[in-house]
Design an enzyme around this catalytic site. Structure first.
Site, PDB file in Angstrom:
ATOM      1  N   CYS A 196       0.728  -1.145  -0.032  1.00  0.00           N
ATOM      2  CA  CYS A 196      -0.024   0.076  -0.073  1.00  0.00           C
ATOM      3  C   CYS A 196       0.947   1.208  -0.135  1.00  0.00           C
ATOM      4  O   CYS A 196       0.441   2.334  -0.326  1.00  0.00           O
ATOM      5  CB  CYS A 196      -0.836  -0.006   1.352  1.00  0.00           C
ATOM      6  SG  CYS A 196      -2.179  -1.237   1.320  1.00  0.00           S
TER       7      CYS A 196
ATOM      8  N   HIS B 142      -3.255   7.043   3.452  1.00  0.00           N
ATOM      9  CA  HIS B 142      -3.711   5.896   2.835  1.00  0.00           C
ATOM     10  C   HIS B 142      -4.994   5.642   3.161  1.00  0.00           C
ATOM     11  O   HIS B 142      -5.452   5.755   4.410  1.00  0.00           O
ATOM     12  CB  HIS B 142      -2.721   4.708   3.175  1.00  0.00           C
ATOM     13  CG  HIS B 142      -3.254   3.628   2.704  1.00  0.00           C
ATOM     14  ND1 HIS B 142      -3.720   3.195   1.527  1.00  0.00           N
ATOM     15  CD2 HIS B 142      -3.109   2.231   3.554  1.00  0.00           C
ATOM     16  CE1 HIS B 142      -3.827   1.985   1.317  1.00  0.00           C
ATOM     17  NE2 HIS B 142      -3.817   1.477   2.442  1.00  0.00           N
TER      18      HIS B 142
ATOM     19  N   ASN C  67     -10.368   0.145   0.072  1.00  0.00           N
ATOM     20  CA  ASN C  67      -8.791   0.394   0.027  1.00  0.00           C
ATOM     21  C   ASN C  67      -8.305  -0.271  -1.349  1.00  0.00           C
ATOM     22  O   ASN C  67      -8.460  -1.530  -1.499  1.00  0.00           O
ATOM     23  CB  ASN C  67      -8.388  -0.753   1.253  1.00  0.00           C
ATOM     24  CG  ASN C  67      -6.891  -0.535   1.332  1.00  0.00           C
ATOM     25  OD1 ASN C  67      -6.106  -0.238   0.396  1.00  0.00           O
ATOM     26  ND2 ASN C  67      -6.049  -1.463   2.443  1.00  0.00           N
TER      27      ASN C  67
END
Length: 335
Positions: free
Chosen positions: A116, A256, A286
């Site tokens: 990520c 994030h 996500n």
């Protein structure tokens, strides 16, 4: 002439049409809208359902969107960095597939895998190429088909992830705009807490590994949550302190988009007001390394980014990889 910085001069993105809502998920697995929304803040996510549209397809579409907006000549691109945890193949690089489809013929192309945190890592690498003078026009593409590695019988992970891609054009700037500072780190002790257990050379695919559901995302949520908050806060605070930034100085904090509670905790600890934290997790879930590029694309489309805006981005992912960057935004965006 001032110091050369790597400035973002354009943003493109692609999001699949299909919207997977919490209500639909509740018919697939033992969960419900209230449970998901309360714990992670996600209401829906985009899913690329077509099996013939891998990560490269979404990356290509994001680049096409970027090129159309910036009128970029593909022949001028001299480097393509693709950040992805869901590549089309182990090899060749997904970056090469994207470049070929987009008529990019004069570029070095390679993938990076920092989970990520892939976009921040890719942008930092691109910055080094720009500052050294080796490259002039760089594409950073983050594309993730997370749905292919999601176990839709696992109520703890299947609500979290969505698909999507973002593409950014990176060019030299000598007026003080661009990537000003970054701090990227890894804590390898986190490896067993967020991983795909099989499919690599350590545990090749087998009948047993497939039956054991070891080709899907595995996560120990409480451990990941704790480390995400701690490390995103630390790197964000470090970057802000090095550059004499307070919460009032920062125009936007772009974290994030993994969990709304993580986002809120980071904002509180680094003292950035809530109205300056960009959040779209409720719509897209996500999307791993693509979350920050998709945020930038949406903010661009909303006219929310102005030349000179001080922007801090922070991420956390498997590895554990984590970091923060400070950008002085290079151009005004329009709706």
């Amino acid at each position: 002439m001032g110091k050369i910085h790597a400035a973002i001069t354009g943003v493109g993105a692609y999001l699949p049409d299909y919207v997977l809502t919490n209500d639909e998920l509740s018919r697939m697995v033992d969960t419900n809208d209230e449970w998901i929304t309360t714990r992670v803040g996600i209401k829906e996510r985009r899913i690329e359902k077509d099996p013939n549209r891998p990560a490269s397809y979404m990356g290509i579409k994001a680049v096409e969107n970027l090129f159309a907006r910036t009128k970029t000549n593909p022949e001028e691109i001299d480097l393509v960095i693709c950040a992805t945890s869901t590549p089309d193949h182990i090899f060749p690089a997904t970056a090469a597939i994207i470049a070929e489809a987009c008529s990019i013929k004069n570029a070095l192309c390679f993938d990076i895998q920092a989970a990520c945190s892939g976009f921040l890592a890719a942008y930092t690498i691109a910055s080094n190429f720009i500052e050294s003078g080796q490259k002039k026009k760089i594409l950073v593409v983050s594309t993730e088909k997370m749905s292919y590695m999601v176990d839709y019988t696992d109520r703890s992970t299947c609500p979290l992830f969505g698909d999507g891609a973002g593409a950014l054009l990176i060019e030299p700037n000598d007026e003080g705009y661009g990537l000003i500072d970054s701090e990227m780190l890894t804590d390898g002790a986190g490896v067993p807490y967020l991983e795909m257990k099989a499919g690599g050379s350590a545990k090749p695919a087998s009948h047993e590994s497939v039956d054991a559901h070891e080709h899907f995302v595995y996560q120990e949520g409480k451990v990941v949550f704790k480390h995400a908050v701690t490390n995103m806060c630390k790197t964000t605070a470090d970057v802000m302190a090095r550059n004499n930034l307070t919460g009032e100085d920062v125009k936007w904090l772009i974290p994030h988009q993994a969990n709304l509670r993580i986002i809120e905790a980071v904002g509180q600890r680094v003292e950035v007001p809530t109205e300056k934290i960009f959040i779209n997790i409720q719509k897209y879930g996500n999307t791993s390394s693509a979350t920050v590029p998709i945020c930038l694309w949406e903010m661009q489309n909303n006219g929310q980014l102005k030349k000179g805006d001080k922007i801090v981005c922070t991420t956390f992912g498997a590895g554990f990889t984590f970091g923060a960057i400070y950008i002085n935004w290079a151009y005004d965006t329009e709706k």
